[in-house]
Structures are given as C-alpha cells and as structure tokens.
Design an enzyme around this catalytic site. Structure first.
Site, PDB file in Angstrom:
ATOM      1  N   ALA A  84       0.630  -1.106  -0.095  1.00  0.00           N
ATOM      2  CA  ALA A  84       0.076  -0.055  -0.021  1.00  0.00           C
ATOM      3  C   ALA A  84       0.772   1.211  -0.081  1.00  0.00           C
ATOM      4  O   ALA A  84       2.016   1.136   0.334  1.00  0.00           O
ATOM      5  CB  ALA A  84      -1.105   0.074   1.317  1.00  0.00           C
ATOM      6  N   ASP A  85       0.328   2.333  -0.590  1.00  0.00           N
ATOM      7  CA  ASP A  85       0.801   3.619  -0.521  1.00  0.00           C
ATOM      8  C   ASP A  85      -0.194   4.566  -0.483  1.00  0.00           C
ATOM      9  O   ASP A  85      -1.212   4.572  -1.001  1.00  0.00           O
ATOM     10  CB  ASP A  85       1.748   3.948  -1.665  1.00  0.00           C
ATOM     11  CG  ASP A  85       2.850   4.908  -1.654  1.00  0.00           C
ATOM     12  OD1 ASP A  85       3.303   5.271  -0.545  1.00  0.00           O
ATOM     13  OD2 ASP A  85       2.781   5.863  -2.563  1.00  0.00           O
ATOM     14  N   SER A  86       0.097   5.729   0.312  1.00  0.00           N
ATOM     15  CA  SER A  86      -0.863   6.782   0.407  1.00  0.00           C
ATOM     16  C   SER A  86      -0.177   8.078   0.064  1.00  0.00           C
ATOM     17  O   SER A  86       1.201   8.438   0.571  1.00  0.00           O
ATOM     18  CB  SER A  86      -1.365   6.850   1.707  1.00  0.00           C
ATOM     19  OG  SER A  86      -2.116   5.760   2.150  1.00  0.00           O
ATOM     20  N   GLY A 101      -3.106   3.819  -2.927  1.00  0.00           N
ATOM     21  CA  GLY A 101      -3.004   2.667  -3.764  1.00  0.00           C
ATOM     22  C   GLY A 101      -2.707   1.164  -3.067  1.00  0.00           C
ATOM     23  O   GLY A 101      -2.090   1.274  -1.887  1.00  0.00           O
TER      24      GLY A 101
END
Lengths: 220, 220
Positions: free
Chosen positions: A95-97, A133
């Site tokens: 995950a990436d924010s 994502g």
C-alpha cells in the site's frame, strides 16, 4: 463516491482467510491497526522497495503513481519469500498513500519540520484528497500468482490554520512520518472539518475497498 | 457541511486547559478515547441520568432530542459535585449519539440480538445520519455556570448487507452497545462505504465541533 456497492461477504469469509498466510508489506503501524480489526494472522514484512525511487512526474495521475508504488512494494516482498514445496496459499498486501492538492500536487512525508509547516500552510482551508493505492498478490499453493491493484480517493476539508496552530501542531512531532504532514487519527483530527469517503483511507488504508476486493479474490 | 470554519486555536489553548478540572459525564470508552488524544486530565463520572426517560416523539427534530439528552446528562453530574470554597474552573462534558434513518426514525442501542439484526436490515444500502448532541457546562471559580449545547450530523453510506453478513456481524457481539447496532471504528467499518462529515461524530463524539466550541468557551 457514495453509490451503492454489491453486497459483500467478508465476515463469512474470515474463517477461511485465517488458514492463509497473510503478509503486510508495510511498516506502517496505522495499516497494521486497521487490518488487525479483522483478527487475521498477519505477518509484517516491510518492503525494501524505495518509495522515493519512482518519478512522480512520469505518471499520468496520482492514482497511477500510488498503485505502482504499492505494486512495487508487494512484488519486492514476494521475491524474498523462500520457495517451499507445499506452501500455504499466500496473500501479500502492498500500500501507498499520498495527499493530493488541486488534483495534481502530490504531498508525501515531510523531510523536516520546516517542510511540514510548508505543507500545512498549503493545506490550510483547502478541500484536498488522500489517495491510497493497494496491491494484493495472491500466490496459490501451485505458485500461480494473481495480482490486483486499486486506488481509493477520499476528500478532506481542512480548517483554516493560523501560524500559531501550525507551529504548535508541528511541535507535537505528529506530522513527521505522515503523508501531507498530518494524522487524522491523532491530534490532527482537530484540524479536519470533515471528509467525504472512507475514513480509513485517510488514515492510510482503504478498508472498505480492500474488504470488497478480498471477497472477489477469495470468495467462491 | 464542508464550508470553511474560522481558524481555531485549540493547540495553543491546551496548556491552559490542563489546569482545569475536566469531567466526561459518559461511560463510553469511545468518547474517552477520542478526548484522550488531547492529553487532557480527564475525570470520568458517568451520568446517572436515564437516557431512555425522554420521549423522543416530543422533540421537533432528532437534533433537539440528542442535545436535550446531552444537557440532562451533564446537568445530572454537575449536581453531584461537592461544593468546595475555592474550586478549580470546571468543564463538564455530556454527549448523546443516535442513528437517524429517513431524517426522522431514531435508532438507539439495540435491546437484543434480534433487535440488532432488524436495525442492520433497515440500514442496509441506505444513506443515513449519525447525530451527536454535546453539552458543555463551564463552572467558574466563583460558581457562575455557562452552558453551551450543539449538535453535529454526519452522513453514512452503508453497503447492502445480506442476511449472512448481518448474522455473522451480530455474532461478533460488536453491535450490542452501539447506536444503530454498528461500530464504524471496529469490524463495522467494513460495512461502511463512505461518510460525509466528521468521522469522530460517527464513532460518538464530534471532535472538530467540540474543539471549536472549547476555544469559544476558554479562549480570550
């Protein structure tokens, strides 16, 4: 978006998921806490992929950028798993924010306190977005891999912040490890007037969309 | 609403607030956890006011009902405080939250599992509201009292739920002590597609509006 979703079946699926190996490819305590509510056996293997290595400007949209970051994080961990003859079905979660201002300016974690103050000044009084994502890699017992990625956007309305408020908040240390230099789940919650969308996405993990995708991946 | 608020000064005010006596007139661990993020010295004195004693149908709107419940809770606690000659400035916080369907049907805590299942059926696929009322009673050193109440509404979009999902969720026990039979901060978060407004209001305490009101009450 607030349109209706098809009914999902996460709760009935949880017992089945507890038999899998589930790996979170992230060191974020916030992502761990959100996933912990499902009471799944979660292994934490932080990805060694350098999230600053991708060139933001080479992606058409912030959503493409976070999905590619998430995919690279999950893939990096999948490559470190030892090959065993009879492995359990495995799920790797990357995950990436990021915070997105004016639909295009991407704010990641601040580099130092001055940078954090600049970010908070730029967010003051704005309606901005948090885009996460997520990449889910499912590795079957026969080693066949399936990869799904998605992005989720939540709108955040910030209060107007004075210098004094920004300085006091940065002094607490809370902004330093957070995209956009604030944490909605901490003191930063007092700076947020309201959101539109999935709250957990602002914390760092789009819980509802994840739950739906898990059902698509593992449901009959 | 997502309109701009005047800048607020909660963080610079926190040191001053730490010298006051602050009483939460509620046994809710969720309200305590939200307030705990401000790192204030919080006394918990659950109100003995019976929140089922008011007649819901006698109030023009759900917002009036929750504000009156909050006021009765806070007032009941203020009456139990011993009279001391030189008392600290004191703040008593009362709160009440309900789920509102179709703008008028008020859902409080379910009475039993069957009731919880009925509530979740009625919420399935809906956009409903969570409305919290808060009453703040400030008692000055000279015993002069000032009372402020407000209500905050947040919209919640629920996923469509099957019988199997509802039964599995009720089996976890989570719905039983929660207005509307779900907790967004727990497993119930997976049932929520998105919200519009203050997330903490759905958990049970409107953190942003509280912060603003505190500044009005205690700021210069």
């Amino acid at each position: 978006s607030l349109s209706l979703s098809p009914s999902h079946m996460l709760f009935p699926l949880l017992d089945k998921l507890r038999e899998k190996r589930i790996i979170l490819a992230s060191a974020s305590p916030r992502r761990r806490d959100i996933l912990a509510r499902l009471d799944l056996p979660l292994e934490i293997i932080p990805s060694k992929f350098d999230e600053t290595s991708l060139d933001k400007s080479s992606f058409p949209t912030p959503s493409d950028f976070v999905q590619e970051n998430a995919r690279c994080k999950a893939t990096a961990v999948s490559k470190t798993l030892p090959v065993v003859p009879e492995q359990k079905e495995t799920l790797i979660i990357g995950a990436d924010s990021v915070v997105v201002l004016d639909g295009k300016k991407i704010l990641e974690k601040p580099q130092d306190q001055t940078h954090a103050k600049e970010m908070l000044h730029s967010l003051s009084g704005t309606r901005h977005s948090v885009i996460s994502g997520v990449c889910l890699i499912k590795i079957a017992a026969d080693k066949e891999e399936k990869c799904v990625t998605f992005a989720e956007e939540t709108h955040v309305q910030f209060a107007e912040l004075t210098d004094e408020v920004i300085n006091s908040y940065v002094d607490t240390g809370e902004p330093m490890d957070k995209a956009g230099a604030y944490g909605i789940q901490g003191l930063g919650g007092a700076l947020v007037k309201g959101i539109e969308g999935d709250y957990y996405n602002v914390v760092g993990f789009p819980f509802h969309q994840f739950s739906k995708t898990i059902v698509e991946l593992f449901g009959e």
